[in-house]
Design a protein around this motif. Structure first.
Motif, PDB file in Angstrom:
ATOM      1  N   TRP A  16       0.839  -1.205   0.000  1.00 16.92           N
ATOM      2  CA  TRP A  16       0.000   0.000   0.000  1.00 16.92           C
ATOM      3  C   TRP A  16       0.875   1.257   0.000  1.00 16.92           C
ATOM      4  O   TRP A  16       0.631   2.195  -0.744  1.00 16.92           O
ATOM      5  CB  TRP A  16      -0.942   0.005   1.203  1.00 16.92           C
ATOM      6  N   VAL A  20       1.124   4.308  -2.667  1.00 15.29           N
ATOM      7  CA  VAL A  20       0.994   5.723  -2.313  1.00 15.29           C
ATOM      8  C   VAL A  20       2.212   6.497  -2.819  1.00 15.29           C
ATOM      9  O   VAL A  20       2.078   7.578  -3.403  1.00 15.29           O
ATOM     10  CB  VAL A  20       0.813   5.896  -0.785  1.00 15.29           C
ATOM     11  N   THR A  42      -7.088  14.084  -2.202  1.00 13.93           N
ATOM     12  CA  THR A  42      -6.849  12.668  -2.517  1.00 13.93           C
ATOM     13  C   THR A  42      -5.506  12.214  -1.962  1.00 13.93           C
ATOM     14  O   THR A  42      -5.400  11.131  -1.366  1.00 13.93           O
ATOM     15  CB  THR A  42      -6.902  12.438  -4.041  1.00 13.93           C
ATOM     16  N   THR A  45      -5.818  11.864   1.739  1.00 16.33           N
ATOM     17  CA  THR A  45      -6.656  10.708   2.073  1.00 16.33           C
ATOM     18  C   THR A  45      -5.858   9.419   1.954  1.00 16.33           C
ATOM     19  O   THR A  45      -5.944   8.534   2.809  1.00 16.33           O
ATOM     20  CB  THR A  45      -7.904  10.664   1.176  1.00 16.33           C
ATOM     21  N   LEU A  46      -5.064   9.303   0.900  1.00 14.94           N
ATOM     22  CA  LEU A  46      -4.218   8.117   0.733  1.00 14.94           C
ATOM     23  C   LEU A  46      -3.235   7.994   1.896  1.00 14.94           C
ATOM     24  O   LEU A  46      -3.001   6.890   2.405  1.00 14.94           O
ATOM     25  CB  LEU A  46      -3.461   8.185  -0.591  1.00 14.94           C
ATOM     26  N   GLY A  51      -1.122   5.212   4.701  1.00 16.85           N
ATOM     27  CA  GLY A  51      -0.094   5.448   3.693  1.00 16.85           C
ATOM     28  C   GLY A  51       0.874   6.561   4.033  1.00 16.85           C
ATOM     29  O   GLY A  51       1.597   7.053   3.170  1.00 16.85           O
TER      30      GLY A  51
END
Length: 101
Positions: A16, A20, A42, A45-46, A51
């Motif tokens: 993950w 990212v 975005t 948020t990641l 992340g």
């Protein structure tokens, strides 16, 4: 929890964060060439969705959004939240192993 379960979790976490990092790289390339950008919302948020190591690594290694406020402060707040969550998780596990709870 078995050792194989822990290994799977670590593998997913690593994958993950690699994703990212790659998304931050794509956004950095888009910034260089004046192309469509990924929104800061975005990107944050990641980072928030476990992340943050990949996001901070990309920010530092790629010199991406290192001076942009409030993005930089928000990313550091996410990292602080994740650090507190990890400390709480480890404390809980240690307490359970010691029979304190």
């Amino acid at each position: 929890m078995l050792l194989t379960d822990i290994a799977k979790i670590i593998g997913l976490f690593t994958a993950w964060n690699g994703l990212v990092f790659a998304i931050y790289f794509i956004d950095k390339q888009a910034a260089r060439y004046g192309q469509w950008r990924i929104s800061e919302k975005t990107l944050l948020t990641l980072a928030f969705l476990a992340g943050s190591p990949g996001a901070v690594s990309a920010q530092q290694l790629l010199r991406h959004k290192t001076r942009k406020e409030p993005f930089r402060s928000e990313l550091m707040a996410i990292c602080g939240f994740h650090l507190l969550a990890v400390v709480a998780l480890i404390s809980g596990i240690a307490a359970r192993m010691l029979g304190l709870i």
